[in-house]
Every structure is written in structure tokens, then in C-alpha cells.
Design an enzyme around this catalytic site. Structure first.
Site, PDB file in Angstrom:
ATOM      1  N   ASP A 146       0.689  -1.418   0.118  1.00 42.64           N
ATOM      2  CA  ASP A 146      -0.311   0.160  -0.082  1.00 42.64           C
ATOM      3  C   ASP A 146       1.003   1.125  -0.322  1.00 42.64           C
ATOM      4  O   ASP A 146       2.178   1.246   0.548  1.00 42.64           O
ATOM      5  CB  ASP A 146      -0.581   0.244   1.371  1.00 42.64           C
TER       6      ASP A 146
HETATM    7  N1  URA Z   1      -0.889  -6.423   3.714  1.00 42.91           N
HETATM    8  C1  URA Z   1      -1.749  -4.302   3.918  1.00 42.91           C
HETATM    9  O1  URA Z   1      -2.305  -4.278   4.836  1.00 42.91           O
HETATM   10  N2  URA Z   1      -1.010  -3.328   3.172  1.00 42.91           N
HETATM   11  C2  URA Z   1      -0.081  -4.027   2.452  1.00 42.91           C
HETATM   12  O2  URA Z   1       0.736  -3.986   1.923  1.00 42.91           O
HETATM   13  C3  URA Z   1       0.655  -5.533   2.447  1.00 42.91           C
HETATM   14  C4  URA Z   1      -0.349  -6.297   3.363  1.00 42.91           C
END
Ligand code: URA
Length: 234
Positions: free
Chosen positions: A103
Site C-alpha cells: 500500500d
Molecule cells: N497488507 C496490507 O494491509 N498492506 C500491505 O501493503 C501489505 C499487506
């Protein structure tokens, strides 16, 4: 990149001989003769010809690990023009793509490569490659919730596979939890905590398979060793 360096990197000849070719008027850049030294080119976009033959760099595979800071997207191009992880790997003369995703607000380990097979091996769910995250969350995590995370919980109508969960630190009103999963559903770790009513204050990935982030500084990258790379390919 200077054009004589590019010609050499394409395996045509040495850098010095490339300079001679240029001075002899045998090199063209996008159709125009270049007969001065030191002209700079963009290896990803410019076309260079020697004796009217297009030259290209030898195909080589790159396997890179990056410590992604928050505030970067892991797509090749972002619709809102936000910075992408590719902006952090500057001078590599290849079309790299991120392996899987993190993310915008998540930091830590992500691979970049131009080898689709590698991407497949790392990301295909059937290979069950483990990913390790450190989540800082609001509140003091309870024993029951740790058990729920370990057993698997329902998010978006889907039950997550059993996770490894280890509490690293309990603060005044926060907890730091190491969680290991091998799935990669969208925002999975965040959703797992949120479904138990904890806010995720920060999230960082510290390992993929047996490859760990180590002390690579944030925003920096390095090539994977053969051993690291082969741990996914064999
Ligand atoms: N899980 C999440 O919530 N975000 C990420 O970036 C990777 C795994």
C-alpha cells in the site's frame, strides 16, 4: 547515459572504439547523425544506430530489493501522478516492474524485476511464499485477538489462512505485532487488525520468503544475491 557508454553497454565495441565510431559519423540517434562526443541519451526511449543498424542492450534480468518508504505507489504509473517505487531505482537500463504490491502507506521490502517468471514464483498463491510484517496498532492487543489472528478471521467474506503472530512490544496504548502470512489479499494485514477494531498506525514488511530487509536504509535498493534470487526460482 552518454551515448558512447550506451554503445559499449550494448556489446557493440569498447567505449573508446565507440568514440571513434561517433567521430567517423557512423552513429545515429533517433535518425540524426551524432558526431560529437558526450551526447546524453535516455536508454529506455532513444534509438541508437551504428552503421544504420539499431543496437539494443543484451537482455539481462534484474532482481532488486527496495526498502519502500511510505508515500510511494507500487504501480508502474499512478493515475494521480504520485511517486512510484520505480522513481527510486534510477539508473537501471531495463523495464522493471514491482513484484506484488505494498500500500501507499506501507513501508518495507518489495522486489523489482524484469523477469516475469520470478514475479510468478513469488506472487502465485499456490507457492505460499511467506511475508512478514510489523504492525504498530492502537490499543493493547488481547490474548483472544491474537488467537483469532492465528486461527484466521473473516475479512470481505473470506477466511484468512492461519497466521503466525508474535507480540513484540506493548506500549502505553499501542502494540507492536509481528505477523506472518502467505496470502496477499488487498490490504489484508490492515483489514485483519481493523476487523478486530485496532487501528493500524504503521505497517512495514520485513521479509519475503527467506529474504529479509536487514539494514537496508529506507528509500535504498540493492541487487538480490544469487542465493536470494534462487531461493524463489528453484
Ligand atoms: N497488507 C496490507 O494491509 N498492506 C500491505 O501493503 C501489505 C499487506
Amino acid at each position: 547515459m552518454r551515448i558512447q557508454k550506451y554503445i559499449a553497454s550494448c556489446g557493440v565495441t569498447s567505449r573508446r572504439k565507440a568514440e571513434e565510431l561517433i567521430l567517423q559519423g557512423r552513429v545515429k540517434l533517433n535518425g540524426e547523425v551524432v558526431n560529437t562526443l558526450g551526447v546524453k541519451i535516455d536508454p529506455g526511449n532513444d534509438k541508437v544506430y551504428v552503421d544504420d543498424k539499431l543496437i539494443t542492450p543484451p537482455k539481462r534480468n534484474y532482481y532488486i530489493m527496495l526498502n519502500k518508504p511510505k508515500g510511494y505507489v507500487t504501480t508502474v504509473k499512478d493515475q494521480f501522478d504520485r511517486p512510484t517505487v520505480l522513481d527510486l531505482v534510477g539508473d537501471i537500463n531495463a523495464r522493471l516492474h514491482p513484484v506484488g504490491r505494498l500500500d501507499y502507506d506501507t513501508s518495507g521490502l518489495i522486489f523489482l524485476t524484469n523477469d516475469g517468471e520470478f514475479t510468478y514464483r513469488v506472487t502465485h498463491p499456490k507457492n505460499k511464499i511467506k511475508k512478514v510484517y510489523i504492525a504498530k496498532i492502537s490499543g493493547i492487543i488481547s490474548k483472544e485477538d491474537i488467537e483469532k489472528l492465528k486461527r484466521g478471521i473473516v475479512i470481505d467474506g473470506y477466511k484468512t489462512s492461519p497466521a503466525k503472530v508474535e507480540v513484540l512490544k506493548i506500549g502505553k496504548n499501542t502494540s507492536e505485532v509481528k505477523i506472518t502470512i502467505h496470502e496477499g489479499k488487498n490490504r489484508q494485514v490492515r483489514k485483519m487488525f481493523e476487523s478486530l477494531s485496532y487501528n493500524v498506525l504503521s505497517l512495514k514488511r520485513i521479509a519475503i520468503g527467506n529474504v529479509t530487509l536487514g539494514n537496508l536504509p529506507e528509500g535504498k535498493w540493492r541487487h538480490l544475491s544469487d542465493r536470494e534470487k534462487n531461493s524463489f526460482l528453484h
